[in-house]
Enzyme design. Structure first.
Site, PDB file in Angstrom:
ATOM      1  N   TRP A  43       0.265  -0.836  -0.296  1.00  0.00           N
ATOM      2  CA  TRP A  43       0.361  -0.116  -0.363  1.00  0.00           C
ATOM      3  C   TRP A  43       0.387   1.056   0.214  1.00  0.00           C
ATOM      4  O   TRP A  43       0.375   2.300  -0.561  1.00  0.00           O
ATOM      5  CB  TRP A  43      -0.628   0.302   1.414  1.00  0.00           C
ATOM      6  CG  TRP A  43      -0.490  -0.310   2.486  1.00  0.00           C
ATOM      7  CD1 TRP A  43       0.104  -1.291   3.356  1.00  0.00           C
ATOM      8  CD2 TRP A  43       0.536   0.456   3.618  1.00  0.00           C
ATOM      9  NE1 TRP A  43       1.086  -1.363   4.138  1.00  0.00           N
ATOM     10  CE2 TRP A  43       0.543  -0.076   4.717  1.00  0.00           C
ATOM     11  CE3 TRP A  43       1.039   1.845   3.157  1.00  0.00           C
ATOM     12  CZ2 TRP A  43       1.708   0.497   5.266  1.00  0.00           C
ATOM     13  CZ3 TRP A  43       1.364   2.671   3.832  1.00  0.00           C
ATOM     14  CH2 TRP A  43       2.450   2.162   5.209  1.00  0.00           C
ATOM     15  N   ASN A  44       1.856   1.156   0.363  1.00  0.00           N
ATOM     16  CA  ASN A  44       2.554   2.074   0.402  1.00  0.00           C
ATOM     17  C   ASN A  44       3.428   3.040  -0.665  1.00  0.00           C
ATOM     18  O   ASN A  44       3.792   4.094  -0.625  1.00  0.00           O
ATOM     19  CB  ASN A  44       3.937   2.263   1.591  1.00  0.00           C
ATOM     20  CG  ASN A  44       5.507   1.337   0.460  1.00  0.00           C
ATOM     21  OD1 ASN A  44       4.703  -0.034   0.308  1.00  0.00           O
ATOM     22  ND2 ASN A  44       6.529   1.254   0.627  1.00  0.00           N
ATOM     23  N   PRO A  79      -3.640  -6.530  -5.231  1.00  0.00           N
ATOM     24  CA  PRO A  79      -3.389  -5.146  -4.462  1.00  0.00           C
ATOM     25  C   PRO A  79      -3.401  -5.555  -2.833  1.00  0.00           C
ATOM     26  O   PRO A  79      -4.435  -6.111  -2.657  1.00  0.00           O
ATOM     27  CB  PRO A  79      -4.446  -4.318  -5.358  1.00  0.00           C
ATOM     28  CG  PRO A  79      -5.323  -4.575  -6.299  1.00  0.00           C
ATOM     29  CD  PRO A  79      -5.197  -6.218  -6.199  1.00  0.00           C
ATOM     30  N   GLU A 112      -5.252  -4.414   0.343  1.00  0.00           N
ATOM     31  CA  GLU A 112      -6.356  -4.438   0.981  1.00  0.00           C
ATOM     32  C   GLU A 112      -6.652  -3.309   1.332  1.00  0.00           C
ATOM     33  O   GLU A 112      -7.606  -2.329   2.111  1.00  0.00           O
ATOM     34  CB  GLU A 112      -6.773  -5.586   1.692  1.00  0.00           C
ATOM     35  CG  GLU A 112      -5.579  -5.576   3.460  1.00  0.00           C
ATOM     36  CD  GLU A 112      -4.824  -6.807   2.584  1.00  0.00           C
ATOM     37  OE1 GLU A 112      -4.401  -7.643   4.382  1.00  0.00           O
ATOM     38  OE2 GLU A 112      -4.830  -6.974   1.880  1.00  0.00           O
ATOM     39  N   GLY A 162       5.792  -6.651   0.667  1.00  0.00           N
ATOM     40  CA  GLY A 162       5.490  -6.469   1.798  1.00  0.00           C
ATOM     41  C   GLY A 162       6.326  -7.405   3.344  1.00  0.00           C
ATOM     42  O   GLY A 162       7.428  -7.153   3.148  1.00  0.00           O
ATOM     43  N   GLU A 221      10.654  -9.736  -1.878  1.00  0.00           N
ATOM     44  CA  GLU A 221      11.169  -7.681  -1.350  1.00  0.00           C
ATOM     45  C   GLU A 221      10.415  -7.467   0.154  1.00  0.00           C
ATOM     46  O   GLU A 221       9.564  -6.748   0.326  1.00  0.00           O
ATOM     47  CB  GLU A 221      11.543  -6.574  -2.280  1.00  0.00           C
ATOM     48  CG  GLU A 221      11.928  -4.986  -0.989  1.00  0.00           C
ATOM     49  CD  GLU A 221      11.826  -4.037  -1.773  1.00  0.00           C
ATOM     50  OE1 GLU A 221      11.202  -3.345  -0.809  1.00  0.00           O
ATOM     51  OE2 GLU A 221      12.377  -3.639  -2.810  1.00  0.00           O
ATOM     52  N   CYS A 274       9.951   1.859   1.912  1.00  0.00           N
ATOM     53  CA  CYS A 274      10.760   0.449   2.337  1.00  0.00           C
ATOM     54  C   CYS A 274      12.146   0.905   2.641  1.00  0.00           C
ATOM     55  O   CYS A 274      12.422  -0.184   3.641  1.00  0.00           O
ATOM     56  CB  CYS A 274      10.440   0.109   0.770  1.00  0.00           C
ATOM     57  SG  CYS A 274       8.603  -1.053   0.022  1.00  0.00           S
TER      58      CYS A 274
END
Length: 456
Positions: A136-137, A161, A163, A210, A232, A266
């Site tokens: 999501w980021n 994608p 949630e 994630g 990743e 990240c």
């Protein structure tokens, strides 16, 4: 914020707590149907000339460019990301699609020098069906990389994608899918259970960006099914501030790394090691930077994540750390959290040991560069690290010794376009982005062509 209700995702604006949208969760049957559809389309897409696949990606990039403001606004509402930052992520995704549209047709193979009367080749081929599970980021940029590389090399894709931003992810994927044959890019919405279903399905690659916990579960599933896991995952990126650096500039770099996108990048700076001779000046400057960033950052993605971030801060404070600024949950709606600077941090604290993923700058004062490097490297993660130094010998030692996939010297978010990364340890495995991602999406076949003997 996303709430699970009766097989439906309800997404709340993390600024206001208002409902942004409701998205049905894909059933197990729909997941299986999407994989089957992608499997049926795989042979035809693999046979499509690489130049035609590249042209389709170029068209998809143009469609995303035309919808860039729409995607940025939707991303901002679902995740709280500032609109300008969200637009930057969309623009990065467009550039990545264009990059793979160009790189796909020239993806490398090799000829081998064998006998004069034979031909020997090493030919890259698509792996088949790729399940792409995105975060999501930075939902558009990350999805563009994984989906673009998979499609450019002739794979078909099933995309789920996050949630936490299902509408942004779906809209992006729909824009791309409109320029592809049916089944080449399937989209499913849902929570972690849907992702787990795809990881266990009859796919050939599971590409995931994630958390480490989810990545480990995916790796276990792939070990059972034989699929390739491309991961990743979490990071705990260190920033080392050497003795010969301007403390004001170093503080600005630290603040950018720790507070941009509310620390939800990240490769955000997660822990800071500063030489004792600079500590006072650096900390004074970092507090000033934090107070300036207070009005510039958006909220965290949701209240649940804010609880995680604040839990790390509370544990550090309870263990003897001190907040020079921030460190308290504000009143009012949304999931806001202030830029926070902690001093007195020690290695065993969760804020130093685990991924906080919020606007928190925990600082540890060290006596020398060697200690900073040793403590920065004593970590189970291996995503990235940054070193601020004017000493070329220290810079050389840092990139040689730090056990991470990416080392940045004097530029906390630096990097050339097309660069790849290869995380280590708990941060995952396999290349992300760059030409090397095309290698991850393909399998090499060795071909030996020898002449048949003539008639007896």
């Amino acid at each position: 914020m996303t709430v699970l209700e009766n097989r439906e995702l309800t997404v709340l604006d993390p600024r206001t707590d208002e409902v942004v949208g409701r998205v049905p969760i894909a059933s197990p049957e729909r997941c299986d149907e999407a994989v089957s559809s992608a499997r049926r389309a795989a042979a035809g897409w693999a046979r499509t000339p690489a130049a035609e696949r590249g042209a389709a990606l170029h068209a998809a990039a143009a469609a995303v460019r035309a919808a860039a403001d729409e995607l940025a606004a939707l991303n901002a509402r679902e995740t709280g990301k500032p609109v300008d930052d969200a637009r930057g992520g969309v623009d990065a995704g467009i550039g990545t699609l264009v990059q793979y549209a160009e790189l796909g047709p020239v993806h490398r193979g090799r000829s081998l020098h064998g006998g004069w009367d034979a031909t020997d080749l090493m030919v890259p081929e698509p792996r088949g069906v790729v399940a792409v599970l995105t975060p999501w980021n930075d939902p558009v940029a990350v999805a563009a990389g994984l989906i673009g590389a998979a499609l450019a090399t002739g794979n078909t894709v099933v995309h789920k994608p996050s949630e936490r931003c299902p509408q942004t992810g779906r809209r992006f994927a729909e824009l791309v899918a409109a320029h592809l044959p049916p089944g080449v890019l399937e989209i499913v919405d849902g929570d972690g259970a849907v992702g787990a279903r795809l990881a266990e399905a009859e796919v050939d690659v599971v590409a995931h960006v994630g958390s480490t916990a989810t990545g480990r579960a995916i790796a276990e599933a792939c070990a059972r099914t034989g699929a390739r896991a491309l991961l990743e995952n979490g990071g705990n990126d260190a920033l080392v501030v050497d003795a010969d650096i301007d403390p004001e500039w170093a503080a600005a770099q630290a603040a950018l790394g720790a507070f941009a996108n509310a620390g939800q990048i990240c490769v955000s700076v997660e822990r800071i090691y500063v030489h004792a001779c600079l500590a006072d000046a650096f900390l004074d400057a970092l507090v000033r930077e934090a107070e300036q960033w207070r009005e510039r950052i958006g909220p965290l993605v949701d209240r649940a994540h804010r609880g995680h971030v604040h839990g790390h801060v509370e544990a550090a404070l309870g263990g003897g750390a001190r907040a020079l600024t921030g460190g308290a949950v504000p009143d009012g709606p949304g999931a806001f959290y202030p830029p926070t600077v902690l001093i007195g941090c020690v290695p065993h604290m969760s804020v130093m040991r685990d991924e906080t993923f919020g606007p928190v700058a925990p600082v540890r004062v060290v006596p020398d560069f060697a200690t900073a490097l040793q403590e920065a490297g004593a970590d189970r993660y291996g995503l990235a690290a940054t070193v601020l130094t004017s000493d070329m010998a220290h810079a050389q030692r840092a990139w040689r010794e730090l056990p991470v996939g990416t080392v940045k010297v004097n530029d906390v978010f630096g990097g050339a376009p097309g660069g790849a990364s290869q995380p280590r340890g708990a941060s995952g495995s396999g290349f992300g982005f760059g030409p090397e991602l095309l290698d991850e999406m393909t399998a090499v076949k060795v071909v030996h062509l020898a002449p048949a003997p003539g008639p007896a």
